[in-house]
Write an enzyme that holds these catalytic residues in place. Structure first.
Site, PDB file in Angstrom:
ATOM      1  N   GLU A 160     -11.265   2.993   2.794  1.00 43.84           N
ATOM      2  CA  GLU A 160     -12.707   2.632   2.779  1.00 43.84           C
ATOM      3  C   GLU A 160     -13.363   4.019   3.192  1.00 43.84           C
ATOM      4  O   GLU A 160     -14.169   4.103   4.028  1.00 43.84           O
ATOM      5  CB  GLU A 160     -13.009   1.727   3.747  1.00 43.84           C
ATOM      6  CG  GLU A 160     -12.480   0.242   3.165  1.00 43.84           C
ATOM      7  CD  GLU A 160     -12.900  -0.715   4.158  1.00 43.84           C
ATOM      8  OE1 GLU A 160     -13.498  -0.710   5.056  1.00 43.84           O
ATOM      9  OE2 GLU A 160     -12.530  -2.060   3.495  1.00 43.84           O
ATOM     10  N   GLU A 265      -6.418  -7.108  -1.575  1.00 41.56           N
ATOM     11  CA  GLU A 265      -7.108  -7.950  -0.760  1.00 41.56           C
ATOM     12  C   GLU A 265      -7.839  -9.022  -1.385  1.00 41.56           C
ATOM     13  O   GLU A 265      -8.786  -9.414  -1.001  1.00 41.56           O
ATOM     14  CB  GLU A 265      -8.193  -7.201   0.214  1.00 41.56           C
ATOM     15  CG  GLU A 265      -7.402  -6.012   0.960  1.00 41.56           C
ATOM     16  CD  GLU A 265      -8.303  -5.309   1.959  1.00 41.56           C
ATOM     17  OE1 GLU A 265      -9.289  -6.023   2.515  1.00 41.56           O
ATOM     18  OE2 GLU A 265      -7.921  -4.219   2.384  1.00 41.56           O
TER      19      GLU A 265
HETATM   20  C1  XIL Z   1     -10.421  -7.932   7.963  1.00 41.78           C
HETATM   21  C2  XIL Z   1      -9.629  -9.001   8.699  1.00 41.78           C
HETATM   22  O1  XIL Z   1      -9.080  -9.871   7.801  1.00 41.78           O
HETATM   23  C3  XIL Z   1     -10.180  -9.443   9.895  1.00 41.78           C
HETATM   24  O2  XIL Z   1      -9.517 -10.364  10.493  1.00 41.78           O
HETATM   25  C4  XIL Z   1     -10.765  -8.453  10.807  1.00 41.78           C
HETATM   26  O3  XIL Z   1     -11.553  -9.170  11.694  1.00 41.78           O
HETATM   27  C5  XIL Z   1     -11.440  -7.438  10.123  1.00 41.78           C
HETATM   28  O4  XIL Z   1     -10.748  -6.971   8.973  1.00 41.78           O
HETATM   29  N1  XIL Z   1     -11.234  -4.375   4.189  1.00 41.78           N
HETATM   30  C6  XIL Z   1      -9.969  -4.272   4.809  1.00 41.78           C
HETATM   31  C7  XIL Z   1      -9.378  -5.263   5.838  1.00 41.78           C
HETATM   32  O5  XIL Z   1      -9.303  -3.308   4.446  1.00 41.78           O
HETATM   33  O6  XIL Z   1      -8.510  -4.553   6.714  1.00 41.78           O
HETATM   34  C8  XIL Z   1     -10.416  -6.214   6.557  1.00 41.78           C
HETATM   35  O7  XIL Z   1      -9.596  -7.359   7.153  1.00 41.78           O
HETATM   36  C9  XIL Z   1     -11.397  -6.841   5.395  1.00 41.78           C
HETATM   37  C10 XIL Z   1     -11.796  -5.478   4.669  1.00 41.78           C
END
Ligand code: XIL
Length: 372
Positions: A160, A265
């Site tokens: 990101e 994701e």
């Molecule tokens: C999220 C997790 O799912 C949560 O448990 C945590 O509180 C915050 O992060 N993008 C990403 C992930 O790259 O690491 C994130 O995961 C969601 C968005």
């Protein structure tokens, strides 16, 4: 207080009940098709894993994971706040358990993530010099990537780093190290862990402006003679609004740069939201309309979700020569982060398995693409 014999009888009854549901769960888990087997000739199928799953607290869940998935990403435990809690202290305990889990169950691990602006250790807030940020950055990558050398299959080296308009996000790394920090992160990761695949990962990087920034970032790393193997499109999308054309265009353009393309994701939000993407720093305030499906998901939305998943997997299959992995952000609806983001305590339904780990219509539509 209950006399002892009642307690014993009661616990026996509870155990019996637990066994019945468990046996049912297992029987079902074995009778439904396996995602990883169904797509084994096409791409890897991954999931995010949380602490309970990594520690194998529920044997049925472990069996379920091993049957459905051949790749995994830790949902939190390898993020810098957790793995590097103090300036000179690293905590590899959970990460090492994850590596063991992967070995035991034939699951490849994608390390997530070395350099990200979020979930940073709290001591970072006290650092205000370029030298110290550079030392943190260098030591962190060398130590963490070095520790997992030969143990993880891949790393999300940088996560990101882009704004929606394709410019670089003003993270602490950009502020102190300048825009070369991304190339530098890949260079350090490559040195510390030469045999590991190295990726750039982001959300909304299928959208044209952000995609252009992402393509430029990849080119810059490559032009510096540094290895980058692939790009992750997170895929936090919304029901009825999957940007299929942008996704297809992105697969083609990233692959044209020699990148492996991954959906890293995947989940599909069904709840109301006034913005797109997955900026974890963004929040919304709750109102009477923000949790509409607390009791159940209406059939019309369930069907739309199923159609969206089918359309996505159809596209992934069309480009199976370029798409190497599809990872869901969680196993079932009950465990999804979307129940708590960007509003706490909602009831979301973004995945292929429901709160009882039972397959939803979306699961059968995805499987049906290969069976039908
Ligand atoms: C999220 C997790 O799912 C949560 O448990 C945590 O509180 C915050 O992060 N993008 C990403 C992930 O790259 O690491 C994130 O995961 C969601 C968005």
């Amino acid at each position: 207080m209950l006399p002892n014999k009642h307690i014993i009888a009661l616990s026996a009854a509870v155990l019996l009940l637990a066994n019945v549901t468990t046996e049912k769960g297992t029987a079902l888990a074995q009778s439904i098709p396996s995602l990883k087997d169904t797509f084994k000739k096409d791409f890897g199928i991954g999931t995010a894993l949380n602490n309970a799953q990594i520690e194998e607290r529920d044997p049925q869940m472990t069996e379920f994971i091993a049957r459905q998935f051949n790749m995994a990403t830790p949902e939190n435990i390898m993020k810098s706040a957790l793995i590097h809690p103090k300036w000179d202290t690293y905590d590899f305990s959970m990460g090492d358990k994850l590596v063991d889990f992967g070995r035991k169950h034939n699951i490849k691990i994608n390390g997530h993530t070395l350099i990200w602006h979020s979930q940073l250790p709290s001591f970072i807030r006290g650092i205000h010099s370029q030298d110290s940020i550079r030392t943190f950055f260098t030591d962190h990558i060398k130590t963490v990537a070095g520790h997992y050398k030969g143990k993880v299959f891949s790393w999300d080296v940088v996560n990101e780093a882009l704004n929606e308009d394709g410019t670089l996000r003003k993270s602490v790394f950009l502020q102190y190290l300048g825009d070369d920090y991304i190339t530098q992160a890949f260079r350090l990761a490559q040195e510390a862990s030469p045999g590991t695949e190295l990726y750039y990962n982001d959300y909304n990087n299928e959208q044209p402006a952000k995609r252009a920034g992402c393509l430029a970032l990849i080119k810059k790393v490559k032009e510096a003679g540094v290895r980058i193997d692939g790009v992750g499109i997170q895929g936090h999308w919304h029901v009825g609004k999957i940007p299929l054309n942008d996704i297809e265009e992105s697969i083609n353009q990233y692959a044209a740069l020699g990148m492996k393309v991954m959906f890293t994701e995947l989940d599909i939000e069904v709840l109301p939201r006034n913005f797109q993407g997955a900026d974890v720093g963004q929040r919304m305030t709750a109102n009477e309309q923000s949790n509409p499906y607390a009791a159940a998901l209406p059939d019309s939305v369930q069907q739309q979700l199923a159609a969206d998943y089918e359309a996505l997997f159809k596209l992934f299959l069309k480009h199976k020569d370029k798409v190497t992995r599809v990872t869901f952000w969680g196993i079932n609806d009950g465990q999804s982060w979307l129940n708590n983001w960007p509003i706490r305590g909602r009831t979301s339904y973004p995945l292929l398995f429901d709160r009882n780990n039972q397959p939803k219509p979306a699961f059968y539509r995805v499987i049906g693409l290969k069976k039908g």
